[in-house]
Design a protein around this motif. Sequence first.
Motif, PDB file in Angstrom:
ATOM      1  N   ALA A  15       0.728  -1.181  -0.043  1.00 50.92           N
ATOM      2  CA  ALA A  15       0.059   0.126  -0.075  1.00 50.92           C
ATOM      3  C   ALA A  15       0.695   1.293   0.156  1.00 50.92           C
ATOM      4  CB  ALA A  15      -1.014   0.020   1.206  1.00 50.92           C
ATOM      5  N   LYS A  16       1.930   1.145   0.715  1.00 48.94           N
ATOM      6  CA  LYS A  16       2.963   2.227   0.649  1.00 48.94           C
ATOM      7  C   LYS A  16       3.353   2.802  -0.521  1.00 48.94           C
ATOM      8  CE  LYS A  16       4.218   2.642   5.560  1.00 48.94           C
ATOM      9  NZ  LYS A  16       5.307   2.259   6.749  1.00 48.94           N
ATOM     10  N   SER A  17       4.033   1.640  -1.153  1.00 51.12           N
ATOM     11  CA  SER A  17       4.591   1.760  -2.557  1.00 51.12           C
ATOM     12  C   SER A  17       3.553   2.378  -3.539  1.00 51.12           C
ATOM     13  CB  SER A  17       5.344   0.562  -3.199  1.00 51.12           C
ATOM     14  OG  SER A  17       4.394  -0.516  -3.390  1.00 51.12           O
ATOM     15  N   ASP A  18       2.473   1.755  -3.424  1.00 50.00           N
ATOM     16  CA  ASP A  18       1.171   2.066  -4.269  1.00 50.00           C
ATOM     17  C   ASP A  18       1.004   3.720  -4.104  1.00 50.00           C
ATOM     18  OD1 ASP A  18       1.089  -0.487  -5.332  1.00 50.00           O
ATOM     19  OD2 ASP A  18      -0.675  -0.738  -4.485  1.00 50.00           O
ATOM     20  N   ALA A  19       1.073   4.100  -2.783  1.00 47.84           N
ATOM     21  CA  ALA A  19       0.477   5.380  -2.452  1.00 47.84           C
ATOM     22  C   ALA A  19       1.867   6.475  -3.194  1.00 47.84           C
ATOM     23  CB  ALA A  19       0.453   5.718  -1.053  1.00 47.84           C
ATOM     24  N   ALA A  20       2.973   5.922  -3.156  1.00 48.35           N
ATOM     25  CA  ALA A  20       4.212   6.880  -3.646  1.00 48.35           C
ATOM     26  C   ALA A  20       4.294   6.643  -5.094  1.00 48.35           C
ATOM     27  CB  ALA A  20       5.644   6.070  -3.075  1.00 48.35           C
ATOM     28  N   PHE A  21       3.925   5.553  -5.647  1.00 46.42           N
ATOM     29  CA  PHE A  21       3.707   5.982  -7.159  1.00 46.42           C
ATOM     30  C   PHE A  21       2.607   6.577  -7.868  1.00 46.42           C
ATOM     31  CE2 PHE A  21       5.972   1.694  -7.201  1.00 46.42           C
ATOM     32  CZ  PHE A  21       7.303   1.913  -7.797  1.00 46.42           C
ATOM     33  N   GLU A  22       1.452   6.524  -7.139  1.00 45.24           N
ATOM     34  CA  GLU A  22       0.366   7.266  -7.378  1.00 45.24           C
ATOM     35  C   GLU A  22       0.698   8.776  -7.157  1.00 45.24           C
ATOM     36  OE1 GLU A  22      -2.914   5.680  -5.283  1.00 45.24           O
ATOM     37  OE2 GLU A  22      -2.872   3.917  -6.755  1.00 45.24           O
ATOM     38  N   GLY A  23       1.367   8.981  -6.078  1.00 43.13           N
ATOM     39  CA  GLY A  23       1.742  10.456  -5.543  1.00 43.13           C
ATOM     40  C   GLY A  23       2.768  11.244  -6.537  1.00 43.13           C
TER      41      GLY A  23
END
Length: 187
Positions: free
Chosen positions: A1-9
């Motif tokens: 979830a953290k990596s997804d949020a980082a990529f989306e951000g």
Amino acid sequence: AKSDAAFEGSGYTKQDGVWTKDGKPLTLKLNIFNPAALGPVWGDAAQLLNQQLKEAGIKVDLQPGDFNLVASNRAEGKFDAQSWFECGSVTDPWATLNRYTSAPGNDNAGKWSNAEYEDLVKQIGELEPGDPQIGDLFAQAMEIWLEELPVIPLVQRPTPIVMNQTYWTNWPTAENDYTDPAPWGMN
């Protein structure tokens, strides 16, 4: 979830399981030793890294090579990620930590830099091995190193060095440990 949020951000979206930005897939050039060069463990490592990166949504441009090619790419910075030997010392932390400073002759191919880390490592290097201050300085330096993670250790493998006195004498022993018994290692 953290990596997804980082990529989306950072403006990436997933398309068919791969992170993309401006229509281009996020691709990682992975420069790794081929099994023919250094043994089957490198084929296993390439397969596992490829699988994990794909599962994370990153397209992998796998570039296996022999030792000379990987070393050349390392020296010239021709990689996004690369396998290498992160040899260090279990008896002298300075030998391991100094690899990731800007000191001449180190092995900091990623050119990672942190001034606080470098200062701590410099302080360790000015002390005699075994000095009680080293433990605290080492812990502080490792806290920075682990937070920023300039390399990702994948495998740890102690290597037993077996020797005898049939042809050569005066090998290091427990009683006379004047040097590392592996003359080819980064002692």
